[in-house]
Design a protein around this motif. Structure first.
Motif, PDB file in Angstrom:
ATOM      1  N   GLU A 144       0.829  -1.198   0.000  1.00  8.33           N
ATOM      2  CA  GLU A 144       0.000   0.000   0.000  1.00  8.33           C
ATOM      3  C   GLU A 144       0.868   1.254   0.000  1.00  8.33           C
ATOM      4  O   GLU A 144       1.882   1.325   0.701  1.00  8.33           O
ATOM      5  N   VAL A 145       0.458   2.251  -0.787  1.00 10.40           N
ATOM      6  CA  VAL A 145       1.159   3.535  -0.848  1.00 10.40           C
ATOM      7  C   VAL A 145       0.246   4.601  -0.245  1.00 10.40           C
ATOM      8  O   VAL A 145      -0.811   4.906  -0.795  1.00 10.40           O
ATOM      9  N   VAL A 146       0.661   5.124   0.893  1.00  7.02           N
ATOM     10  CA  VAL A 146      -0.138   6.101   1.634  1.00  7.02           C
ATOM     11  C   VAL A 146       0.551   7.455   1.585  1.00  7.02           C
ATOM     12  O   VAL A 146       1.760   7.558   1.835  1.00  7.02           O
ATOM     13  N   GLY A 147      -0.215   8.476   1.270  1.00  5.39           N
ATOM     14  CA  GLY A 147       0.321   9.826   1.186  1.00  5.39           C
ATOM     15  C   GLY A 147       0.082  10.615   2.455  1.00  5.39           C
ATOM     16  O   GLY A 147      -0.931  10.435   3.143  1.00  5.39           O
ATOM     17  N   LEU A 148       1.026  11.500   2.758  1.00  4.42           N
ATOM     18  CA  LEU A 148       0.943  12.368   3.926  1.00  4.42           C
ATOM     19  C   LEU A 148       1.178  13.793   3.454  1.00  4.42           C
ATOM     20  O   LEU A 148       2.256  14.109   2.931  1.00  4.42           O
ATOM     21  N   ILE A 149       0.171  14.649   3.583  1.00  5.62           N
ATOM     22  CA  ILE A 149       0.290  16.028   3.131  1.00  5.62           C
ATOM     23  C   ILE A 149       0.098  16.981   4.295  1.00  5.62           C
ATOM     24  O   ILE A 149      -0.387  16.599   5.363  1.00  5.62           O
ATOM     25  N   GLY A 150       0.469  18.231   4.075  1.00 15.00           N
ATOM     26  CA  GLY A 150       0.351  19.254   5.110  1.00 15.00           C
ATOM     27  C   GLY A 150       1.417  20.299   4.903  1.00 15.00           C
ATOM     28  O   GLY A 150       2.456  20.029   4.283  1.00 15.00           O
ATOM     29  N   PRO A 151       1.211  21.511   5.390  1.00  9.79           N
ATOM     30  CA  PRO A 151       2.195  22.584   5.203  1.00  9.79           C
ATOM     31  C   PRO A 151       3.484  22.304   5.947  1.00  9.79           C
ATOM     32  O   PRO A 151       3.525  21.465   6.864  1.00  9.79           O
ATOM     33  N   SER A 152       4.534  23.016   5.593  1.00 10.44           N
ATOM     34  CA  SER A 152       5.802  22.895   6.307  1.00 10.44           C
ATOM     35  C   SER A 152       5.578  23.224   7.781  1.00 10.44           C
ATOM     36  O   SER A 152       4.874  24.176   8.117  1.00 10.44           O
TER      37      SER A 152
ATOM     38  N   GLY B 147      10.708  16.523  -4.208  1.00  6.15           N
ATOM     39  CA  GLY B 147      10.648  17.956  -3.926  1.00  6.15           C
ATOM     40  C   GLY B 147      11.623  18.811  -4.701  1.00  6.15           C
ATOM     41  O   GLY B 147      11.375  20.004  -4.901  1.00  6.15           O
ATOM     42  N   ASN B 148      12.743  18.240  -5.138  1.00  2.00           N
ATOM     43  CA  ASN B 148      13.751  19.024  -5.853  1.00  2.00           C
ATOM     44  C   ASN B 148      13.722  18.814  -7.359  1.00  2.00           C
ATOM     45  O   ASN B 148      14.636  19.259  -8.060  1.00  2.00           O
ATOM     46  N   LEU B 149      12.680  18.142  -7.868  1.00  2.00           N
ATOM     47  CA  LEU B 149      12.652  17.753  -9.269  1.00  2.00           C
ATOM     48  C   LEU B 149      11.606  18.525 -10.056  1.00  2.00           C
ATOM     49  O   LEU B 149      10.600  18.980  -9.507  1.00  2.00           O
ATOM     50  N   ASP B 150      11.848  18.654 -11.364  1.00  2.00           N
ATOM     51  CA  ASP B 150      10.860  19.266 -12.244  1.00  2.00           C
ATOM     52  C   ASP B 150       9.689  18.305 -12.419  1.00  2.00           C
ATOM     53  O   ASP B 150       9.776  17.122 -12.054  1.00  2.00           O
ATOM     54  N   PRO B 151       8.554  18.788 -12.969  1.00  2.00           N
ATOM     55  CA  PRO B 151       7.356  17.934 -13.047  1.00  2.00           C
ATOM     56  C   PRO B 151       7.566  16.596 -13.755  1.00  2.00           C
ATOM     57  O   PRO B 151       7.070  15.564 -13.288  1.00  2.00           O
ATOM     58  N   ALA B 152       8.308  16.597 -14.862  1.00  2.00           N
ATOM     59  CA  ALA B 152       8.507  15.346 -15.598  1.00  2.00           C
ATOM     60  C   ALA B 152       9.306  14.343 -14.776  1.00  2.00           C
ATOM     61  O   ALA B 152       8.954  13.159 -14.681  1.00  2.00           O
ATOM     62  N   ASN B 153      10.392  14.809 -14.147  1.00  2.00           N
ATOM     63  CA  ASN B 153      11.197  13.917 -13.323  1.00  2.00           C
ATOM     64  C   ASN B 153      10.454  13.504 -12.054  1.00  2.00           C
ATOM     65  O   ASN B 153      10.601  12.380 -11.566  1.00  2.00           O
ATOM     66  N   SER B 154       9.646  14.419 -11.511  1.00  2.00           N
ATOM     67  CA  SER B 154       8.845  14.077 -10.333  1.00  2.00           C
ATOM     68  C   SER B 154       7.933  12.901 -10.634  1.00  2.00           C
ATOM     69  O   SER B 154       7.839  11.948  -9.843  1.00  2.00           O
ATOM     70  N   ALA B 155       7.258  12.973 -11.771  1.00  2.00           N
ATOM     71  CA  ALA B 155       6.334  11.900 -12.145  1.00  2.00           C
ATOM     72  C   ALA B 155       7.070  10.588 -12.342  1.00  2.00           C
ATOM     73  O   ALA B 155       6.598   9.524 -11.910  1.00  2.00           O
ATOM     74  N   ALA B 156       8.251  10.636 -12.984  1.00  2.00           N
ATOM     75  CA  ALA B 156       9.016   9.419 -13.256  1.00  2.00           C
ATOM     76  C   ALA B 156       9.525   8.782 -11.962  1.00  2.00           C
ATOM     77  O   ALA B 156       9.469   7.557 -11.787  1.00  2.00           O
ATOM     78  N   VAL B 157      10.023   9.611 -11.047  1.00  2.00           N
ATOM     79  CA  VAL B 157      10.553   9.097  -9.786  1.00  2.00           C
ATOM     80  C   VAL B 157       9.421   8.526  -8.936  1.00  2.00           C
ATOM     81  O   VAL B 157       9.554   7.445  -8.339  1.00  2.00           O
ATOM     82  N   PHE B 158       8.297   9.240  -8.883  1.00  2.00           N
ATOM     83  CA  PHE B 158       7.162   8.720  -8.113  1.00  2.00           C
ATOM     84  C   PHE B 158       6.680   7.393  -8.689  1.00  2.00           C
ATOM     85  O   PHE B 158       6.383   6.458  -7.942  1.00  2.00           O
TER      86      PHE B 158
ATOM     87  N   ASP C 249       5.802   1.722  -8.283  1.00  2.00           N
ATOM     88  CA  ASP C 249       5.887   0.400  -8.908  1.00  2.00           C
ATOM     89  C   ASP C 249       6.672  -0.576  -8.044  1.00  2.00           C
ATOM     90  O   ASP C 249       6.297  -1.756  -7.921  1.00  2.00           O
ATOM     91  N   GLN C 250       7.777  -0.103  -7.454  1.00  2.00           N
ATOM     92  CA  GLN C 250       8.594  -0.987  -6.627  1.00  2.00           C
ATOM     93  C   GLN C 250       7.856  -1.388  -5.348  1.00  2.00           C
ATOM     94  O   GLN C 250       7.946  -2.536  -4.900  1.00  2.00           O
ATOM     95  N   ALA C 251       7.108  -0.449  -4.761  1.00  2.00           N
ATOM     96  CA  ALA C 251       6.336  -0.782  -3.564  1.00  2.00           C
ATOM     97  C   ALA C 251       5.299  -1.853  -3.876  1.00  2.00           C
ATOM     98  O   ALA C 251       5.133  -2.826  -3.132  1.00  2.00           O
ATOM     99  N   ARG C 252       4.612  -1.684  -4.988  1.00  2.00           N
ATOM    100  CA  ARG C 252       3.607  -2.657  -5.403  1.00  2.00           C
ATOM    101  C   ARG C 252       4.250  -4.024  -5.690  1.00  2.00           C
ATOM    102  O   ARG C 252       3.781  -5.062  -5.227  1.00  2.00           O
ATOM    103  N   LYS C 253       5.310  -4.006  -6.462  1.00  2.00           N
ATOM    104  CA  LYS C 253       5.950  -5.247  -6.891  1.00  2.00           C
ATOM    105  C   LYS C 253       6.500  -6.041  -5.708  1.00  2.00           C
ATOM    106  O   LYS C 253       6.389  -7.276  -5.669  1.00  2.00           O
TER     107      LYS C 253
END
Length: 228
Positions: free
Chosen positions: A36-44, A174-185, A190-194
């Motif tokens: 399972e992949v769980v997200g945690l959001i909130g301001p700094s 956090g330090n990546l542009d949108p395209a790299n952010s999507a690829a890294v995520f 995928d690895q968590a699922r696999k």
């Protein structure tokens, strides 16, 4: 349903500041299950990092129970906590923290060698991991010879090197542009699922949060389930 890899019950975390006590976690309850992949959001400053550090046994909460893989870790000694972290938890941070003088292969192999595996066995497993993350052509490259997205994928491979049950990620894109952010995520997801790894990911990226299995906002020290 399978048992949770991570179970938090009534977790509290308070810091003493010049202005007085700062209560960042006020009785947090959370279960995260295998795969399972769980997200945690909130301001700094909302306590996301504090929650991850408590879950990963890097900091002791002021109160509450933390169980990893069915084991209550609340009363473990520091040595036992370190051993539990090494065998059960993988960490990915906003900054990759790779050792600049070592290749991608040796950066990924190092946790396994620290855990007691032979160098050859650790490097062989590291190569497989890097290939699975699309880094076959970067195995012998040092971090400075790779892009930010490649560095983070190496960091993910290193976090998974000891086959952890729990993966904790603090703003991994956090330090990546949108395209790299999507690829890294996507690579992390995928690895968590696999591998059936339970993943808890703190992020400011709401677009990525939408793809997670569940998302919680940390507000006034409590988790609030989010719906998209």
């Amino acid at each position: 349903m399978s048992s949770p890899v991570l179970a938090l019950r009534g977790v509290e975390r308070t810091y003493v500041t010049e202005a007085g006590a700062l209560n960042v976690l006020r009785g947090v309850d959370l279960d995260v299950y295998p795969g399972e992949v769980v997200g945690l959001i909130g301001p700094s400053g909302s306590g996301k990092s504090s929650l991850l550090h408590a879950a990963g046994l890097l900091e002791k909460p002021n109160a509450g129970l933390i169980a990893l893989d069915g084991r209550d870790c609340s009363k473990l000694s520091e040595r036992q906590r370190t051993k539990m972290r090494l065998s059960t938890v993988g960490f990915v941070y906003q900054f990759h923290h790779l050792l600049p003088e070592f290749s991608a292969l040796d950066n990924v192999a190092m946790p396994a060698m620290i855990a007691g595996k032979g160098r050859g066995e650790a490097r062989e497993a590291a190569q497989v991991m890097l290939e699975q993350l699309g880094l076959a052509q970067r195995i012998e490259h040092q971090p400075g010879q790779m892009s930010g997205g490649e560095q983070q994928r190496v960091a993910i491979a290193r976090a998974l090197a000891n086959s952890p049950k729990l993966l904790l990620a603090d703003e991994p894109t956090g330090n990546l542009d949108p395209a790299n952010s999507a690829a890294v995520f996507q690579a992390l997801y995928d690895q968590a699922r696999k591998r059936g790894v339970a993943a808890l990911i703190a992020t400011h990226n709401m677009e990525l949060a939408r793809y997670m299995d569940r998302v919680f906002a940390l507000k006034d020290g409590h988790l609030v389930a989010q719906r998209f």
